[in-house]
Each structure stands twice: as C-alpha cells, then as structure tokens.
Design an enzyme around this catalytic site. Structure first.
Site: not given
Ligand code: SD4
Length: 336
Positions: A196, A224-227
């Site tokens: 990221t 899957r989706v993160g923040d």
């Molecule tokens: C996520 N926050 O998809 C992102 C991953 C991340 O360093 O920050 N990786 O959860």
C-alpha cells in the site's frame, strides 16, 4: 509584538523567507507532503513537483502514488502478489479539499487505480465502484485493459504460496528482527515490500487532499477488500481540520474508522501525532494479545501544516517532504 518576535527568531535562523503564512494565528508551513513506508520517498518526489509549482494538493497526491503503482519491487500495482485464486485485485481512493471523494475496489487489469478513483469522483454521481463495474467504467473513460497474468516476481511468490496454500493473510510488519515471522511477500534486491501507499498533502494555497492505493493482502480471499478504498477508514480529508491516511491490517482500521477518527480528534484540538496515537490505542484495546501479530499505522497533517504519525508496532516509516527540509524518512512512534 508576538509576530515581530517570531519573525526575528526566524530571521536569526535564516528561515524568514520560508513560505509560512498565518492560519488561526499560527504559522502554517506549506506546501507539505507525507506518504507511507519507504516507497513514499519516490512518490513524494513526484508530488513535490506539483506542489512546488503551486499546484493543487489533489494533483500532487494522484501523481505521487502513480509512481508507486508502477514500481517493480513494490506490491501496490499490477505487479503485486495475487489473491489466493491467482488474480491481482486493486483498491484505491482519493479525496479533495471540497470533500469530494472517489474510490474503486476489487479492480482488475487496470494500471492506475488511483486515476480511476479520481474519475469516479469527478465523472460520476457516486463515491465507490467495484469489480467488473469499476473496470467497465475505467474502459469507458479511456483506460486500457492490461494483459492478464502475474509479474515474474509475483508468479514465483504465488507458486511458493501454493505449495502449502495456507490461508493466513498477514499484513507486513517491517521490523527487521521480525522479518521471517511476519513479512508476507517478496523482498527483491534486499528491499522491503509494501502492499500500500497512502499520501496526504497541504498545498501552497492551504488546501488538503489525500490518496491511497493498494493490492491489499497477498493471497487474500477472492473479493476481499480492505480499508484503503473506504472513505473514513483508509483515508479522510476535512479541509477545515486536516487529512489522514492509514496502512496496515485493513479489517482493524475499518473497525475503528481509523482516518475519520483521527480527523475528529484533531478537530477537538489534538495534534496529528496525539490523534493518531489515540486511535492506535483504541485498536490495541480491541485486539488485545492479537495485536502483536498485526501492524496498523496512521499518518496525519493538520491545517496548520503540523504532521505526525503513530503505529501499533515498531517498524513503520513514513516519508515527509517540506520546503525547509529534504524529502526524508521518519520512524513513527509505536505502542508495542
Ligand atoms: C489493506 N491496508 O488492504 C491495506 C494493506 C496495507 O501495507 O496497508 N498494507 O488492508
């Protein structure tokens, strides 16, 4: 009187010609750009080109992270590790000084998700597009569908992962001592990897914007989706208060509404660092013992050009570029 004394102090330091201006009777240092992890150094350079020419923070944060989306040894763009079914799926978000925002999630085969997020913001009445719909929209906006498949590095990593196919998604914790235990993805040329990049900037006009772009977690569950593409979790900007962007385990950043929470704490008067710390403390309280297996970090700028960060555990660096000091890496303070 006070202003004169301040001017004299600055003059004696040879700093009086720096671009400070007054906001709420405080000296505002601008422009300024911050971004997550060491890949932020290169990204900041691109953002700085925009900012030093009095460009808009929005353009700076878009152009800055586009650099990282193309970097080979970085797990942010199409060269990143795939999900557990072998597909690279990307998330991104962007927000400007008018609280306009746009994001894409679960986007495949598009080189610059951050640009698509901006198009969502500017050319649709919506905030978020996902999956096939986001890709269709990107094509309608003139983006090119890149060829399917993995980069050679990702191919290698994926094959290695398939040997066990253990579903244990872990976010990178860049503590060198913990490298073997936690680093989930490749380390080419001795470099640390990243999933990221998040970037926030204050421009010469005093306006704030932010961006975030990611491949999420390597070998994640399909869909899957993160923040990162979720406004308020991975990214939030309020031009009256400040800007914040998060990195680390997205599920937990969503749980505390990470970036929005930081903005609200700054609105109540906390410094960027104190606001980030409070939110990371909330996360630690929720996670308890499990916190040692994850990383979460937030960086923030306020309207006065003050900046700061906090992370859960040692090993998170962010890149800062201001007009009085070179682009540099700063290690965030940590809780555990
Ligand atoms: C996520 N926050 O998809 C992102 C991953 C991340 O360093 O920050 N990786 O959860």
């Amino acid at each position: 009187m006070l202003a004169r004394r301040k001017f004299l102090q600055l003059s004696s330091l040879g700093l009086s010609s720096l671009p400070f201006s007054s906001f709420n009777n405080k000296q505002v240092q601008k422009p300024l750009v911050l971004s997550t992890w060491d890949a932020g150094i290169n990204a900041n350079k691109a953002a700085w080109k925009v900012l030093r020419n009095n460009g808009r923070a929005l353009d700076a944060v878009e152009q800055g992270v586009m650099v990282t989306e193309l970097e080979r040894n970085c797990c942010v763009g199409l060269g990143a590790n795939p999900d557990r079914d072998g597909h690279v799926t990307l998330d991104a978000s962007i927000m400007d000084e008018f609280s306009n925002c746009g994001s894409v999630a679960f986007l495949e085969r598009i080189k610059h998700p951050i640009q698509v997020a901006r198009k969502v913001m500017e050319n649709t009445p919506h905030v978020m597009l996902v999956g096939e719909g986001a890709q269709q929209f990107a094509l309608s906006q003139g983006f090119i569908l890149e060829k399917d498949g993995l980069s050679p590095e990702a191919e290698k990593e994926y094959k290695k992962w398939l040997e066990k196919s253990e579903y244990k998604p872990v976010i990178n914790i860049e503590n060198k001592k913990n490298q073997q235990a936690f680093a989930p993805t490749r380390l080419s040329n001795g470099d640390w990897n990243h999933d990221t990049i998040g970037m926030i900037a204050l421009d010469a006009a005093g306006n704030l914007s932010g961006s975030c772009t990611t491949s999420g977690m390597g070998f994640k569950m399909r869909g899957r989706v993160g923040d990162s593409p979720i406004i308020g979790a991975g990214l939030f900007v309020d031009n009256e208060v400040g800007a914040a962007v998060a990195t680390g385990q997205g599920e937990d950043i969503i749980r505390v509404g990470g970036s929005h929470a930081v903005i609200e704490l700054m609105r109540q008067g906390l410094s960027p660092e104190a606001a980030c710390k409070k939110v990371i403390e909330r996360l630690l309280k929720i996670k308890g013992d499990q916190a040692k297996n994850i990383q979460a970090a937030i960086i923030a700028i306020n309207k006065n050009g003050e900046y700061g960060s906090y992370c859960l555990q040692k090993g998170f660096d962010y890149a800062v570029c201001t007009s009085d000091q070179n682009n540099r890496l700063v290690s965030a303070k940590f809780l555990i």
